[in-house]
Design a protein around this motif. Structure first.
Motif, mmCIF file in Angstrom:
data_model
loop_
_atom_site.group_PDB
_atom_site.id
_atom_site.type_symbol
_atom_site.label_atom_id
_atom_site.label_comp_id
_atom_site.label_asym_id
_atom_site.label_seq_id
_atom_site.Cartn_x
_atom_site.Cartn_y
_atom_site.Cartn_z
ATOM 1 N N TYR A 180 0.836 -1.207 0.000
ATOM 2 C CA TYR A 180 0.000 0.000 0.000
ATOM 3 C C TYR A 180 0.868 1.253 0.000
ATOM 4 C CZ TYR A 180 -3.123 3.661 1.617
ATOM 5 O OH TYR A 180 -3.822 4.833 1.737
ATOM 6 N N GLY A 181 1.995 1.199 0.723
ATOM 7 C CA GLY A 181 2.902 2.346 0.752
ATOM 8 C C GLY A 181 3.483 2.655 -0.610
ATOM 9 N N ILE A 182 3.775 1.620 -1.400
ATOM 10 C CA ILE A 182 4.278 1.845 -2.764
ATOM 11 C C ILE A 182 3.223 2.555 -3.600
ATOM 12 C CG2 ILE A 182 4.996 0.688 -4.895
ATOM 13 C CD1 ILE A 182 6.253 -1.480 -3.147
ATOM 14 N N ILE A 183 1.964 2.108 -3.453
ATOM 15 C CA ILE A 183 0.876 2.734 -4.215
ATOM 16 C C ILE A 183 0.637 4.165 -3.750
ATOM 17 C CG2 ILE A 183 -1.604 2.620 -4.701
ATOM 18 C CD1 ILE A 183 -1.395 -0.431 -4.439
ATOM 19 N N ARG A 184 0.652 4.362 -2.455
ATOM 20 C CA ARG A 184 0.254 5.645 -1.881
ATOM 21 C C ARG A 184 1.358 6.695 -1.910
ATOM 22 N NH1 ARG A 184 -4.231 8.723 -0.701
ATOM 23 N NH2 ARG A 184 -4.034 9.805 1.280
ATOM 24 N N PHE A 185 2.611 6.259 -1.743
ATOM 25 C CA PHE A 185 3.704 7.222 -1.580
ATOM 26 C C PHE A 185 4.779 7.117 -2.660
ATOM 27 C CE2 PHE A 185 1.971 6.610 2.715
ATOM 28 C CZ PHE A 185 1.656 7.926 3.021
ATOM 29 N N ALA A 186 5.366 5.940 -2.827
ATOM 30 C CA ALA A 186 6.537 5.827 -3.701
ATOM 31 C C ALA A 186 6.223 6.236 -5.132
ATOM 32 C CB ALA A 186 7.084 4.394 -3.667
ATOM 33 N N VAL A 187 5.098 5.767 -5.672
ATOM 34 C CA VAL A 187 4.773 6.069 -7.071
ATOM 35 C C VAL A 187 4.270 7.503 -7.251
ATOM 36 C CG1 VAL A 187 3.296 5.439 -9.020
ATOM 37 C CG2 VAL A 187 4.397 3.644 -7.664
ATOM 38 N N PRO A 188 3.275 7.989 -6.481
ATOM 39 C CA PRO A 188 2.783 9.354 -6.712
ATOM 40 C C PRO A 188 3.792 10.453 -6.388
ATOM 41 C CG PRO A 188 1.185 8.063 -5.466
ATOM 42 C CD PRO A 188 2.461 7.298 -5.463
ATOM 43 N N LEU A 189 4.673 10.212 -5.405
ATOM 44 C CA LEU A 189 5.632 11.251 -5.031
ATOM 45 C C LEU A 189 6.828 11.321 -5.973
ATOM 46 C CD1 LEU A 189 5.562 10.856 -1.147
ATOM 47 C CD2 LEU A 189 4.588 12.736 -2.482
ATOM 48 N N ALA A 190 7.031 10.272 -6.772
ATOM 49 C CA ALA A 190 8.093 10.275 -7.784
ATOM 50 C C ALA A 190 7.540 9.641 -9.060
ATOM 51 C CB ALA A 190 9.313 9.522 -7.274
ATOM 52 N N PRO A 191 6.531 10.259 -9.673
ATOM 53 C CA PRO A 191 5.817 9.612 -10.782
ATOM 54 C C PRO A 191 6.663 9.371 -12.022
ATOM 55 C CG PRO A 191 5.128 11.908 -10.541
ATOM 56 C CD PRO A 191 5.989 11.597 -9.380
ATOM 57 N N THR A 237 -8.522 5.494 -7.848
ATOM 58 C CA THR A 237 -7.550 5.000 -8.832
ATOM 59 C C THR A 237 -7.472 5.935 -10.038
ATOM 60 O OG1 THR A 237 -9.285 3.555 -9.758
ATOM 61 C CG2 THR A 237 -7.775 2.592 -8.163
ATOM 62 N N ASP A 238 -8.594 6.554 -10.385
ATOM 63 C CA ASP A 238 -8.582 7.523 -11.480
ATOM 64 C C ASP A 238 -7.708 8.720 -11.122
ATOM 65 O OD1 ASP A 238 -9.588 7.550 -14.060
ATOM 66 O OD2 ASP A 238 -11.095 9.059 -13.572
ATOM 67 N N ARG A 239 -7.843 9.175 -9.900
ATOM 68 C CA ARG A 239 -7.019 10.291 -9.414
ATOM 69 C C ARG A 239 -5.543 9.876 -9.380
ATOM 70 N NH1 ARG A 239 -5.175 15.291 -8.677
ATOM 71 N NH2 ARG A 239 -4.436 15.720 -6.566
ATOM 72 N N TRP A 240 -5.266 8.641 -8.962
ATOM 73 C CA TRP A 240 -3.902 8.127 -8.891
ATOM 74 C C TRP A 240 -3.261 8.124 -10.273
ATOM 75 C CZ3 TRP A 240 -1.224 3.657 -10.546
ATOM 76 C CH2 TRP A 240 -0.064 3.336 -9.843
ATOM 77 N N LEU A 241 -3.996 7.676 -11.261
ATOM 78 C CA LEU A 241 -3.481 7.665 -12.628
ATOM 79 C C LEU A 241 -3.287 9.086 -13.142
ATOM 80 C CD1 LEU A 241 -5.667 4.766 -14.068
ATOM 81 C CD2 LEU A 241 -3.188 4.709 -13.721
ATOM 82 N N GLY A 242 -4.162 10.003 -12.695
ATOM 83 C CA GLY A 242 -4.005 11.400 -13.086
ATOM 84 C C GLY A 242 -2.716 12.009 -12.573
ATOM 85 N N LEU A 243 -2.297 11.601 -11.379
ATOM 86 C CA LEU A 243 -1.026 12.088 -10.818
ATOM 87 C C LEU A 243 0.162 11.631 -11.654
ATOM 88 C CD1 LEU A 243 -1.670 11.448 -7.014
ATOM 89 C CD2 LEU A 243 -1.618 13.658 -8.163
ATOM 90 N N LEU A 244 -0.016 10.491 -12.344
ATOM 91 C CA LEU A 244 1.044 9.959 -13.173
ATOM 92 C C LEU A 244 0.984 10.494 -14.603
ATOM 93 C CD1 LEU A 244 1.132 7.951 -10.747
ATOM 94 C CD2 LEU A 244 1.708 6.176 -12.393
ATOM 95 N N GLY A 245 -0.106 11.222 -14.888
ATOM 96 C CA GLY A 245 -0.264 11.751 -16.241
ATOM 97 C C GLY A 245 -0.692 10.707 -17.246
ATOM 98 N N THR A 246 -1.329 9.604 -16.752
ATOM 99 C CA THR A 246 -1.824 8.565 -17.661
ATOM 100 C C THR A 246 -3.326 8.509 -17.554
ATOM 101 O OG1 THR A 246 -1.619 6.865 -15.963
ATOM 102 C CG2 THR A 246 0.273 7.193 -17.410
ATOM 103 N N SER A 247 -3.956 7.986 -18.579
ATOM 104 C CA SER A 247 -5.421 7.874 -18.606
ATOM 105 C C SER A 247 -5.835 6.537 -18.042
ATOM 106 C CB SER A 247 -5.938 8.008 -20.035
ATOM 107 O OG SER A 247 -5.414 6.997 -20.858
#
Length: 360
Positions: A126-137, A349-359
């Motif tokens: 969960y930490g990878i999903i919540r922090f590692a990926v969005p904070l360094a997309p 999850t839609d918001r999460w993908l938005g942080l990464l700039g993907t659809s």
């Protein structure tokens, strides 16, 4: 998170089941502390970067609020450092291969309730999903192959390790390592199906993996062992326990009608779409997973009853039946009607993908 280490140390070292419980407690505590160090430094780097973005002198500009850190635009070298520090810390706590060695030890030596907690709550993933990926997309997407590689390694290594076990607790611990590998592979897909399947599976871990360890604990209380050589024919004297164990095992295998099916289907489809070779390897891991569970289940619960302890064992008591029945209800409801969970996680999850700039 780190404050939980003190009570867990004493729970494992003083109330563990195995002769090496103190070793298990020390190993778990040291590895968790080691995993916490890169997490701490990763968040400190983000706090200092926030101060630099404001042109403030530390400590005036330090900030650790999540929305503020998400808005930071880090330079490539700093984002790389943050990503790998956070990833390393969360991989240790998940655990993922090659940082998994503490989980089988704790599962064998510690109390069953603690083992159920460790395998059921995958806070590292969960930490990878919540922090590692969005904070360094940007770095997360650049190193998608690393996440996928770690996932496939975990799937196959954990499955093969489980296939070689002769103890139910060891098998469940290795199975957990394999299943969390599939979650890492799904995260690396960076699409809607993958992330929803990963979240669904993390929820399933709590019920399925935790429930299997509780059932194994009930079996241990009655027989004094979870080794296959000490069991055999347990279904004859404990049919309800054997029936629930099979249901939970089918859920861990992803059989249709259980909550494991929609989660594994989404994760495998996303993996085949984004990393075809890794997805095919994951399919092989799923097949091996069916093999190791059914083999040990047959040896433990079927066949003639040869042990006096097994012959005189009591089936599930009403209180135990009530607890496990609630778990089983969750498995069946979310297996037959998974859309409720998927609708609930869709917005996040839609918001999460938005942080990464993907659809999505």
């Amino acid at each position: 998170w780190e404050l939980s280490l003190a009570p867990l140390y004493f729970l494992i070292s003083l109330w563990g089941l195995g002769p090496n419980r103190r070793y298990a407690a020390v190993k778990y505590t040291l590895m968790m502390l080691a995993g916490g160090v890169p997490l701490l430094f990763g968040f400190l780097l983000l706090g200092f970067a926030h101060a630099d973005s404001l042109g403030a002198v530390v400590p005036a500009g330090l900030a650790f609020d999540y929305p503020g850190l998400l808005a930071l635009k880090l330079p490539h070298h700093l984002e790389s450092l943050v990503f790998f520090l956070l990833l390393l810390g969360f991989l240790v706590k998940t655990p993922a291969v090659p940082f998994h060695t503490w989980l089988p030890v704790v599962s064998m030596e510690g109390p069953v309730a603690v083992a159920a907690l460790m395998t059921g709550l995958k806070l590292g993933a969960y930490g990878i999903i919540r922090f590692a990926v969005p904070l360094a997309p940007n770095l997360a997407q650049e190193f998608h192959w690393l996440l996928a590689g770690l996932g496939v390694t975990g799937i196959l290594y954990g499955a093969l390790l489980a296939l070689a076990q002769t103890n139910l607790r060891q098998m469940l611990a290795c199975s957990s390592i394999s299943h969390v590998g599939l979650v890492l592979l799904a995260i690396a897909s960076f699409n809607q199906a993958g992330i929803q399947g990963a979240l669904f599976q993390l929820l399933n871990f709590t019920v399925v993996a935790g429930g299997l360890f509780l059932l194994t604990g009930f079996l241990y209380q009655r027989t004094g062992s979870t080794d296959i050589i000490s069991l055999g024919g347990a279904a004859a004297t404990m049919p309800r326990l054997a029936g629930f164990f099979l249901l939970f095992g089918l859920a861990s295998m992803g059989v249709p009608g259980t909550n494991g099916f929609p989660a594994e289907f989404l994760m495998l489809m996303s993996a085949l779409e984004s990393h075809t070779g890794a997805g095919l390897a994951a399919l092989a891991g799923v097949v091996i997973g069916a093999g190791y569970f059914l083999r040990l289940y047959r040896q433990a619960f079927f066949g003639p009853v040869e042990s006096k302890v097994v012959r005189e064992a009591m089936d599930l008591r009403p209180r135990e039946l009530f607890i496990i029945g609630l778990f089983a209800l969750f498995i069946l409801l979310n297996g037959l009607f998974p859309q409720g969970i998927l609708d609930f996680t869709h917005g996040a999850t839609d918001r999460w993908l938005g942080l990464l700039g993907t659809s999505g």
